[in-house]
Design a protein around this motif. Sequence first.
Motif, PDB file in Angstrom:
ATOM      1  N   GLU A 123      29.789  34.707  42.764  1.00 50.16           N
ATOM      2  CA  GLU A 123      30.792  34.672  43.831  1.00 50.16           C
ATOM      3  C   GLU A 123      31.793  35.822  43.732  1.00 50.16           C
ATOM      4  OE1 GLU A 123      31.098  32.488  46.333  1.00 50.16           O
ATOM      5  OE2 GLU A 123      29.407  31.238  45.773  1.00 50.16           O
ATOM      6  N   LEU A 124      31.901  36.440  42.566  1.00 50.73           N
ATOM      7  CA  LEU A 124      32.932  37.461  42.343  1.00 50.73           C
ATOM      8  C   LEU A 124      32.370  38.565  41.455  1.00 50.73           C
ATOM      9  CD1 LEU A 124      35.870  38.564  42.332  1.00 50.73           C
ATOM     10  CD2 LEU A 124      36.299  37.040  40.384  1.00 50.73           C
ATOM     11  N   ALA A 125      32.456  39.796  41.941  1.00 50.04           N
ATOM     12  CA  ALA A 125      32.040  40.967  41.165  1.00 50.04           C
ATOM     13  C   ALA A 125      33.248  41.875  40.988  1.00 50.04           C
ATOM     14  CB  ALA A 125      30.911  41.716  41.867  1.00 50.04           C
ATOM     15  N   LEU A 126      33.523  42.257  39.741  1.00 52.90           N
ATOM     16  CA  LEU A 126      34.699  43.064  39.415  1.00 52.90           C
ATOM     17  C   LEU A 126      34.284  44.472  39.013  1.00 52.90           C
ATOM     18  CD1 LEU A 126      36.682  40.459  37.273  1.00 52.90           C
ATOM     19  CD2 LEU A 126      37.161  41.131  39.632  1.00 52.90           C
ATOM     20  N   TYR A 127      34.978  45.454  39.564  1.00 54.18           N
ATOM     21  CA  TYR A 127      34.824  46.861  39.185  1.00 54.18           C
ATOM     22  C   TYR A 127      36.202  47.337  38.729  1.00 54.18           C
ATOM     23  CZ  TYR A 127      30.274  46.632  41.402  1.00 54.18           C
ATOM     24  OH  TYR A 127      28.972  46.290  41.718  1.00 54.18           O
ATOM     25  N   LEU A 128      36.327  47.637  37.442  1.00 53.46           N
ATOM     26  CA  LEU A 128      37.630  47.859  36.818  1.00 53.46           C
ATOM     27  C   LEU A 128      37.725  49.292  36.322  1.00 53.46           C
ATOM     28  CD1 LEU A 128      37.589  44.549  34.728  1.00 53.46           C
ATOM     29  CD2 LEU A 128      38.497  44.871  37.036  1.00 53.46           C
ATOM     30  N   LEU A 129      38.761  49.976  36.748  1.00 52.00           N
ATOM     31  CA  LEU A 129      38.920  51.396  36.427  1.00 52.00           C
ATOM     32  C   LEU A 129      40.360  51.663  36.020  1.00 52.00           C
ATOM     33  CD1 LEU A 129      37.492  54.128  36.400  1.00 52.00           C
ATOM     34  CD2 LEU A 129      38.124  54.415  38.798  1.00 52.00           C
ATOM     35  N   ASP A 130      40.548  52.275  34.852  1.00 50.22           N
ATOM     36  CA  ASP A 130      41.875  52.583  34.340  1.00 50.22           C
ATOM     37  C   ASP A 130      41.972  54.086  34.114  1.00 50.22           C
ATOM     38  OD1 ASP A 130      44.325  52.710  33.189  1.00 50.22           O
ATOM     39  OD2 ASP A 130      43.882  51.449  31.469  1.00 50.22           O
ATOM     40  N   PHE A 131      42.794  54.750  34.917  1.00 50.42           N
ATOM     41  CA  PHE A 131      42.890  56.204  34.836  1.00 50.42           C
ATOM     42  C   PHE A 131      43.753  56.679  33.680  1.00 50.42           C
ATOM     43  CE2 PHE A 131      41.185  56.729  39.156  1.00 50.42           C
ATOM     44  CZ  PHE A 131      40.437  57.870  38.953  1.00 50.42           C
ATOM     45  N   LYS A 132      44.700  55.849  33.243  1.00 48.48           N
ATOM     46  CA  LYS A 132      45.609  56.351  32.213  1.00 48.48           C
ATOM     47  C   LYS A 132      44.899  56.415  30.863  1.00 48.48           C
ATOM     48  CE  LYS A 132      47.729  51.882  31.035  1.00 48.48           C
ATOM     49  NZ  LYS A 132      47.019  51.037  31.987  1.00 48.48           N
ATOM     50  N   ARG A 185      31.081  44.304  36.605  1.00 48.24           N
ATOM     51  CA  ARG A 185      29.897  45.142  36.793  1.00 48.24           C
ATOM     52  C   ARG A 185      30.133  46.550  36.245  1.00 48.24           C
ATOM     53  NH1 ARG A 185      29.048  40.505  38.404  1.00 48.24           N
ATOM     54  NH2 ARG A 185      27.846  39.959  40.268  1.00 48.24           N
ATOM     55  N   LEU A 186      31.379  46.990  36.300  1.00 51.19           N
ATOM     56  CA  LEU A 186      31.718  48.333  35.855  1.00 51.19           C
ATOM     57  C   LEU A 186      33.091  48.311  35.209  1.00 51.19           C
ATOM     58  CD1 LEU A 186      31.235  51.491  35.917  1.00 51.19           C
ATOM     59  CD2 LEU A 186      32.551  51.462  38.044  1.00 51.19           C
ATOM     60  N   ILE A 187      33.216  48.986  34.075  1.00 51.87           N
ATOM     61  CA  ILE A 187      34.497  49.118  33.392  1.00 51.87           C
ATOM     62  C   ILE A 187      34.674  50.586  33.019  1.00 51.87           C
ATOM     63  CG2 ILE A 187      35.865  48.475  31.364  1.00 51.87           C
ATOM     64  CD1 ILE A 187      34.289  45.827  31.318  1.00 51.87           C
ATOM     65  N   GLY A 188      35.707  51.191  33.529  1.00 49.34           N
ATOM     66  CA  GLY A 188      35.991  52.589  33.236  1.00 49.34           C
ATOM     67  C   GLY A 188      37.346  52.736  32.583  1.00 49.34           C
ATOM     68  N   VAL A 189      37.389  53.393  31.433  1.00 54.73           N
ATOM     69  CA  VAL A 189      38.646  53.593  30.712  1.00 54.73           C
ATOM     70  C   VAL A 189      38.754  55.067  30.313  1.00 54.73           C
ATOM     71  CG1 VAL A 189      38.745  51.228  29.859  1.00 54.73           C
ATOM     72  CG2 VAL A 189      37.575  52.963  28.501  1.00 54.73           C
ATOM     73  N   ASN A 190      39.998  55.485  30.081  1.00 56.61           N
ATOM     74  CA  ASN A 190      40.256  56.870  29.662  1.00 56.61           C
ATOM     75  C   ASN A 190      39.643  57.880  30.628  1.00 56.61           C
ATOM     76  OD1 ASN A 190      41.745  56.426  27.196  1.00 56.61           O
ATOM     77  ND2 ASN A 190      39.822  55.713  26.298  1.00 56.61           N
ATOM     78  N   ILE A 221      33.652  41.472  46.267  1.00 53.98           N
ATOM     79  CA  ILE A 221      33.854  42.564  45.324  1.00 53.98           C
ATOM     80  C   ILE A 221      35.344  42.877  45.255  1.00 53.98           C
ATOM     81  CG2 ILE A 221      33.471  45.026  44.927  1.00 53.98           C
ATOM     82  CD1 ILE A 221      30.697  44.705  46.110  1.00 53.98           C
ATOM     83  N   VAL A 222      35.868  42.922  44.057  1.00 55.72           N
ATOM     84  CA  VAL A 222      37.259  43.333  43.841  1.00 55.72           C
ATOM     85  C   VAL A 222      37.241  44.550  42.923  1.00 55.72           C
ATOM     86  CG1 VAL A 222      39.517  42.693  42.921  1.00 55.72           C
ATOM     87  CG2 VAL A 222      38.154  40.995  44.158  1.00 55.72           C
ATOM     88  N   ALA A 223      37.716  45.670  43.445  1.00 57.50           N
ATOM     89  CA  ALA A 223      37.789  46.907  42.662  1.00 57.50           C
ATOM     90  C   ALA A 223      39.237  47.138  42.260  1.00 57.50           C
ATOM     91  CB  ALA A 223      37.272  48.089  43.469  1.00 57.50           C
ATOM     92  N   VAL A 224      39.500  47.089  40.961  1.00 55.71           N
ATOM     93  CA  VAL A 224      40.847  47.292  40.428  1.00 55.71           C
ATOM     94  C   VAL A 224      40.930  48.716  39.887  1.00 55.71           C
ATOM     95  CG1 VAL A 224      42.574  46.488  38.778  1.00 55.71           C
ATOM     96  CG2 VAL A 224      40.983  44.850  39.819  1.00 55.71           C
TER      97      VAL A 224
END
Length: 907
Positions: A434-443, A465-470, A519-522
Amino acid sequence: MGFSKANEQRKRVLTAIGNMRHQLGLVLGSARAARESAEIELARLKLEQQIVRVGIDKADEDADLAEAMRHPLMTGVRDQLKATQAAFHADAATVPARLHELVGRLAPGPAGRAWTEWLGRAGTGTLTVPPLWRIGSSTMDSAGPFPVAVPLLDESHLAITSAPRSRAGVEALIEGLLLRVLSSMEPGAVRIHLWDVGQLTAVLPNLYPLSRTSAVTIYDPTRLEDLLDELAGHIRRIHAQTMQAGHTSLRSLRETLGQRTEPWRIAVLFGNGENFSPEAMRELRRIAGGAVAAGISLIVVDLPTILGGGVENIRLLDETHAVTSMTGSALVVDLDPPIPPTEVSGAAARLAEALITRQGGPRTFDDLLPTELGQESSAVELRAPVGFYEGDPVEVVIGDGTPHALIGGPSGSGKTNFLYAMIGSLAARYPPSELALYLLDFKEGVSFAGLAPGRRDKSWLPHARLIGVNVNTDREFGLALLRFLADELRRRSAAAKEHEVTDLAGLRRQDPDGKWPRIVAVIDEFQYLFAGRDTVTNTATALLEDIARRGRAQGIHLVLASQDIAGIDAFWGKPAVFEQCTLRIAMPKARRVLAETNNAAFTAPKWHAVLNHDSGVAHGNQLAHVPDASSREIFMALQQKLWNLYADDHQRPRLFDGSVSPLLDQAAEYATLSPEGHPRALLGQAIDVSDAACAMELSPAPGRNLAVLGTAIAEALSIMDAAARSLARQYHPDDVEFLVCCLVDRCAPVVDQLVENLHADGHQVVRLTEDDLREKMVKLAEEPAEHSRILLLYGVDGALPALEAKQPGEFKSGLDHFRTVLKLGPSRKVHTLGWWRSTARLKDTLGFGGTDDIGVWAALDVQGSELSAFAAGQVVHWSPRPGRALFFDRTSHVVPEVMIPFDRPEF
């Protein structure tokens, strides 16, 4: 003959006239009889009035009345009046008992009993509201007293008109009503708003102990618009909430859900008979018209306006007596005696303590979680609590009404903690389907890294589904995420069109077997997307605008967060994005997140957030204390439960860490390479949502050669090494020959290691020296190919002097033969993978033949302005940065893309 005919006509006329006269006589006779009857009835009614005025028992003492009653036509008038009087008295005798029973049933407990029985006790009611609330008693002749009550919550407004010197009576009346309400309902279920045009303070001062809680709010007498704006905002918000749920009132929604979703509100306005602006009065009438359905009741005192909606009126005759619209003007109501001020103040203090006790002190992250995990559907919207306000949960709602969120807060204000609270609360309620998360942290940090599997903890958040850091230096990764969302938006739009629906809920109804989670893209520190005046910024802006406009219908939602004003400033000039972020969350001291005139964030205490689902307008503010959610042991406890529940059915998320260079051995595509089809040389990792590699295909087409450009030795060796090793996996040992020439001495150990590895895999490897190159180039240019040959050249520019030299009597130099190899080699199964330390040297190598013989290149520490000639003449926006390369393949790229060379730990 003519005379006879005329005579007959005359007779007919006379007969008709005679009939008409007869009928007129009958009509006139009937009219006279009706008039006489009416006159008699009127005379009887007048006689009844005279008898009633004098008194039935005293009528005989009046000579004129006695004579009139003896008239034959007036016979029975007094007897009829006596019968009516007797019936009235018989019925009136039962009224007090019936009214006692009615008020006892409709005004139970504190709503109708004496204050000594309930004052200061907190109520327990949660859903049902007493329809009536006692204000006093009245008496009907000799039938005895009966209670008088008025409707309020969910029923009606009250309009009170005072009498001279009756202010104390009005305040006592209102205090009694409010205390009855507060003592009937559970703590926190009712909120009271007080405004008095003539009082800066001391508005119902006995209730002030409640003002330290949310139960009582006092407004500036000069700012009536603040109260009206807040009430209007509540009405609009609740109306939208109830309408979306298919209801016309908050009471209907509450009864259907079986729980209270909003507190009741009572707004008390003392107008003191003063004149107000027409705009304020119009707004108040509008509010009154929709307030009851939104759970809001008005009590207005001496306001010069007629309210809309249901209104009951109370007009004071003096300090203790009144007439009401409930009982009519003929009955005087004895108002209940005032509750002593000390008793009122003490009761208010006890109610305040009960409210504080009910809150149970600071709430924890566990209090945000449901009893059972994953029981909600996201077909219509996403809804989850993220904090508490005086014990009541405060929810974030993401759906068609509030499709995207904007979060702002300076460093240390709790923004990351809020994101964890929101992510955890949503993940606990909605399963990954029911919920797909795409998480991205630019700092520069690893805020979301713990949600992916690590060395110590193998669990991950199944919804991610996706985690982006740094990724602060990899803006291209943010762009890749936006491209992915845009592609998904197009896919969903096409499916919706095929099924003839317009939104996600309709698509899921028509295609129940399809996989259509919300889909929630943070994107934390999203302003980095707009950090430069380049193609990334332009493309990101266009994609964001498209997703913001159309994403809501297809269940794709953006949560954009920033810790400083620069992040919000990035939206000025981009209204298509900013205006779609109707959900605004402001951490303490956040600026420009809410509306310009909304300063709630400046006064918000630490570990709180101001939630606003109305584009930041002040009336939509909801203050929430956000519990600790980001501590590893707290969130990990939930993550472990979710992982145990869902991990078997869902893949681990793609983790992109911009601070870590990938390893070739761990690349997904490297593991799948085999000797089938056209070999592909893997060069580095693509900056993309999928775990893909940048590669060049070794087809027999012209130009299938690679040039690595720049002086960055580590990255150059990495690209060359990855290309050779990946190709080696795609050839059987007898099908390929590697020709290796290293012209940079400091790179020799690495090249030696590569040769050793190729030998270990059974491949043919020929080492070439600088002196061998010329002769080898002649053979490669002239001899037919028995098998594929891969020419690996390290530092080609170092060999140019030797290649340019011509032997006596020869027309072509070694360089000429090398150019032939570059031009014709791919069609003869000979591919060159070379490293040039400058673009000028590469141009010298290619000569006047142009750049077509180098179809693929990877640039390292080379400025973009130097690369235009190798990119079909287009302007190349590229500033070199450590650990990154610019990759371009003429056959597949429109513009170059950034890639990450694989790491070589042994170097």
